[in-house]
Design a protein around this motif. Structure first.
Motif: not given
Length: 304
Positions: A237, A239-240
């Motif tokens: 993802p 944000e990761q």
């Protein structure tokens, strides 16, 4: 037939912004980086000896800025290099430090080291607790490597420090996936867990992402054979995901095997942007925003 000479490593075309989430500025300095020379050089170590560490850091960061880096997080392994990492964070406003003892040096985590690391964790220039973790690779190759029991005890202590300080935990993991997943499943939960230089199989990547952890990709993700690493980067993802150099090691293609430095992180960024079917500038902005958020650095415009 003469052996084909390899091209000398040079920084990539500027891509702004980028953030090198894991580098070793002191080790890079010791290997001759910061002299004004890029790539490997037979005379590099001698040239570096004529520079102070502060001069080398400033030179490296000037070159990194030319490649678009907004900042770096520098790391130590044992206590001496960890002290040097925090020192570098005061040499230059775009350098921050992570502080811990590497698992292959876990035997150094005595009471004096614990007291000093607790002090370091409160320093505003220390933005993560790391690199700590587990390393089974060296157990049969170097008799000085601490046992897995000693490494686990050190890791659990560092986890507690990350939780108490409110700072992210930066993990080194080499051939210890099952033990790492077990320990982190029953330990207190830090604000963020970063798996630095992610090199594990795809099923471990999926488990880590499901647990909300951050995967940080180094130059080995650009190596042709590491298809699974690129797939892990593709599915992470937005944000990761972070990028890093792990300099002076893990130099990305096309300069694999030469001395690495923060300015080369753009090579990795471009490869992973392509894997994620993203514009390179958009990907650079994403990983930089992630680094600022995870390390608690605020907005880019506010950086010194």
């Amino acid at each position: 037939m003469a052996k084909k000479s390899r091209p000398k490593a040079t920084p990539p075309e500027k891509l702004y912004p980028l953030f090198d989430s894991h580098t070793h500025l002191y080790a890079a300095y010791r290997k001759g980086a910061g002299t004004g020379e890029t790539g490997a050089s037979d005379d590099a170590a001698q040239e570096a000896a004529e520079l102070t560490y502060e001069q080398a850091v400033r030179n490296l960061m000037e070159r990194a800025a030319g490649s678009g880096l907004a900042g770096v997080c520098t790391i130590g392994d044992g206590m001496d290099e960890t002290e040097r990492a925090l020192e570098a964070a005061y040499f230059h406003p775009r350098v921050w430090a992570a502080c811990a003892i590497h698992p292959t040096r876990a035997h150094e985590l005595d009471s004096a080291a614990r007291d000093r690391l607790q002090e370091m964790a409160q320093d505003p220039r220390c933005v993560a607790i790391g690199e700590t973790g587990l390393d089974a690779y060296w157990l049969d190759k170097d008799e000085s490597t601490p046992s897995m029991e000693v490494q686990e005890e050190a890791l659990r202590w560092h986890i507690d420090l990350a939780v108490s300080s409110g700072k992210p935990l930066m993990i080194h993991n080499r051939e210890a996936d099952a033990d790492l997943l077990r320990i982190l499943a029953d330990a207190p939960q830090p604000s963020n867990v970063i798996l630095h230089c992610f090199s594990s199989p795809l099923d471990v990547a999926k488990e880590a992402l499901d647990r909300g952890w951050i995967l940080s990709f180094a130059g080995n993700s650009t190596f042709k054979t590491n298809v699974e690493l690129r797939e892990a980067a593709r599915i992470a993802p937005a944000e990761q995901i972070l990028i890093e150099t792990d300099a002076p090691f893990m130099t990305p293609e096309p300069f694999r095997g030469q001395r690495n430095e923060p300015s080369y992180v753009g090579y990795t960024a471009r490869v992973l942007a392509d894997v994620r079917d993203m514009n390179a500038a958009a990907f650079g902005q994403q990983v930089t925003d992630n680094a600022l958020r995870i390390f608690g650095l605020g907005e880019l415009a506010e950086l010194g």
